[in-house]
Motif scaffolding. Structure first.
Motif: not given
Length: 237
Positions: A119-137
């Motif tokens: 299988k060809f896999r791509v490691l998870v990157s931070d930008d798949e969830i970031l940046p968060l809105p100001t209401s989340l940290r």
């Protein structure tokens, strides 16, 4: 390395062909257009995670194999020109490095796939969830909190509210944020989950995301997180 490979592919054909300088230049320019197009299509995000360099390099390797086959066919086509002359020297000088690069890179990719599960896999990157809105940290992020062989990993992101909101509110905010980021989250048995494809030319394993609506119990390997925090998991299985 990819740029050097592209130069070898184009130069090998344009310099080694016996079909004439005009044909060599035209076909060489065509190879340049093909390589540039493959790169552009591979790296076009299309609202999805962008595939890594291996995606378009494999395609370049196939173009190199086509170029090598064209040079061999070109040689066979001109069977009457079998004497050892300057044209023959140019053909050999073109074929040898091109064949070496194709075999070396192709063998390396085959070994990598034999050691894995194909299988060809791509490691998870931070930008798949970031940046968060100001209401989340973001409290913490681990790109490979758990995993096995063949490059599979499960990333873990721990998120909390910035205004002291309850965990239930944090879940609602997170789900809304992730849906805006392109994750098709759906509720299922006390959790939200969804999968998203990877862009590119090859068939990459999709990324799957999930989070639980209720607090998770602490384990020996995973200490307890703050009571109002939510763990978000993304894997490439």
């Amino acid at each position: 390395m990819a740029a050097l490979f592209g130069v070898i592919v184009v130069s090998a054909w344009a310099w080694g062909t016996r079909s004439g300088r005009g044909v060599g230049v035209v076909v060489g320019a065509g190879f340049i257009v093909v390589l540039a197009t493959l790169f552009a299509v591979s790296q076009w995000p299309r609202g999805l995670p962008v595939a890594p360099w291996l995606d378009w390099f494999v395609m370049w390797l196939l173009v190199g194999a086509v170029c090598l086959a064209a040079l061999v066919t070109d040689r066979v086509w001109h069977t009457s020109m079998v004497e050892w002359n300057w044209l023959t020297v140019r053909w050999v000088a073109s074929v040898v490095p091109l064949a070496g690069v194709v075999l070396l890179c192709g063998g390396g990719l085959c070994i990598a796939q034999i050691d894995g599960d194909g299988k060809f896999r791509v490691l998870v990157s931070d930008d798949e969830i970031l940046p968060l809105p100001t209401s989340l940290r973001l409290l913490s992020a681990d790109p490979c909190a758990s995993g096995g062989s063949s490059g599979n990993c499960t990333a873990e992101f721990v998120v909390t509210a910035t205004d002291g909101a309850s965990r239930e509110t944090t879940v609602i905010r997170l789900v809304a944020h992730l849906r805006e980021r392109g994750w098709p989250l759906q509720p299922e048995n006390g959790s939200y989950s969804g999968s998203r494809e990877i862009s590119g030319l090859l068939h990459w394993s999709p990324h799957r995301i999930w989070l639980y609506t209720e607090p998770e119990p602490a384990t020996v390997l995973q200490p307890a997180t703050p009571h109002d925090a939510v763990n978000v998991y993304i894997d490439n299985l």
